[in-house]
Write an enzyme that holds these catalytic residues in place. Sequence first.
Site, PDB file in Angstrom:
ATOM      1  N   HIS A 206     108.184  44.949  50.274  1.00  0.00           N
ATOM      2  CA  HIS A 206     106.844  44.959  49.892  1.00  0.00           C
ATOM      3  C   HIS A 206     106.141  43.728  49.745  1.00  0.00           C
ATOM      4  O   HIS A 206     104.815  43.642  49.891  1.00  0.00           O
ATOM      5  CB  HIS A 206     106.608  45.562  48.503  1.00  0.00           C
ATOM      6  CG  HIS A 206     106.873  46.940  48.561  1.00  0.00           C
ATOM      7  ND1 HIS A 206     106.018  47.887  48.719  1.00  0.00           N
ATOM      8  CD2 HIS A 206     107.974  47.872  48.297  1.00  0.00           C
ATOM      9  CE1 HIS A 206     106.315  49.300  48.704  1.00  0.00           C
ATOM     10  NE2 HIS A 206     107.818  49.157  48.404  1.00  0.00           N
ATOM     11  N   ASP A 213     104.993  52.851  50.323  1.00  0.00           N
ATOM     12  CA  ASP A 213     105.348  53.968  49.666  1.00  0.00           C
ATOM     13  C   ASP A 213     104.401  55.149  49.696  1.00  0.00           C
ATOM     14  O   ASP A 213     103.099  55.107  49.138  1.00  0.00           O
ATOM     15  CB  ASP A 213     105.869  53.711  48.318  1.00  0.00           C
ATOM     16  CG  ASP A 213     107.004  52.754  48.077  1.00  0.00           C
ATOM     17  OD1 ASP A 213     107.607  52.700  49.279  1.00  0.00           O
ATOM     18  OD2 ASP A 213     107.015  52.346  47.291  1.00  0.00           O
ATOM     19  N   GLU A 261     115.332  56.733  51.249  1.00  0.00           N
ATOM     20  CA  GLU A 261     114.126  56.651  50.582  1.00  0.00           C
ATOM     21  C   GLU A 261     112.986  57.439  51.440  1.00  0.00           C
ATOM     22  O   GLU A 261     112.452  56.650  52.300  1.00  0.00           O
ATOM     23  CB  GLU A 261     113.514  55.322  50.125  1.00  0.00           C
ATOM     24  CG  GLU A 261     114.412  55.012  49.078  1.00  0.00           C
ATOM     25  CD  GLU A 261     113.720  53.332  48.540  1.00  0.00           C
ATOM     26  OE1 GLU A 261     112.888  53.002  48.946  1.00  0.00           O
ATOM     27  OE2 GLU A 261     114.477  52.678  47.541  1.00  0.00           O
TER      28      GLU A 261
END
Length: 297
Positions: A206, A213, A261
Amino acid sequence: MNPSTPHPQRRRLTRAELRRRRRRRAIRRVAGLTLMLCVAAGGVSFLLTRRAAIPSASAASAAPLPAQSAPQEAAASSVPENTAPSNALGLTADEARALLADPLMVLVNHTNKMPDDYTFDTKECGSATAVNKTLQTAACDAFLAMQKAAAADGVTVWMQSGYRSVKYQTSLYEKKTQYYLNKGYDNAAAKEKAAAVVNPPGYSEHNCGLAADLNSPEHTGLDEGFENTAAFRWLCAHAGDYGFILRYPKDAEDKTEIIYEPWHWRYVGVENAARINASGLCFEEYIQTLRDIAAEG
């Protein structure tokens, strides 16, 4: 209005989990290799059978050649041999180096820190409830185009957490370290345990502004439940067209060392996304393969 969703804490796999996943992966590879050997054996048998039916070279040479054979043979001998790269990606060493030098292909994980001189501009594209609302400008523009295309198909995709500054990451890491210090761990152990949940500053994807996300009204949580949504299915089918890849796939946990994820997508650019998706490799594997090819030249 949906409630704000807190940013998930990334969990690195334990050694036992990694061993189990590697064992399962090895079993799949052995099975695949066995299948390939069986196919190869069948091919050799076929070629031997064909060869038995072909006249010998001496018999063939005894027959007169057509008048045009000599020029054709000369032309064939002048054609250069196939010099295409023999590696799995079909890239030359120079092409591999160029891809590695692409700022959109920067590898950032718990063992690869973001370069200190890595700079970029950001632009806002997060939802109203987003924790971090910006991405690198190119990634932001691509996300907005992707979001618009999804909406045209009746699917809503939100960007819930994007760029995090190193300063912000430092705050998250220090808070988690303090949590373990308060539990009675010494400083070294507290930092190690904190790093298994929150990447240290500069080691979070990030921080480079390319990680997004994503969630949707169907499932606002940033967790595995997102994989059961129309938004996730749409992303799997179309995200590559806009330069995004699923960063932490289910079958690559032993390589990424991050749990699956489905909400975490990474911008690499349209051409790079096409290459990576076609290779079937996760990002870590793809970058390592590029490094191996680059080292050959």
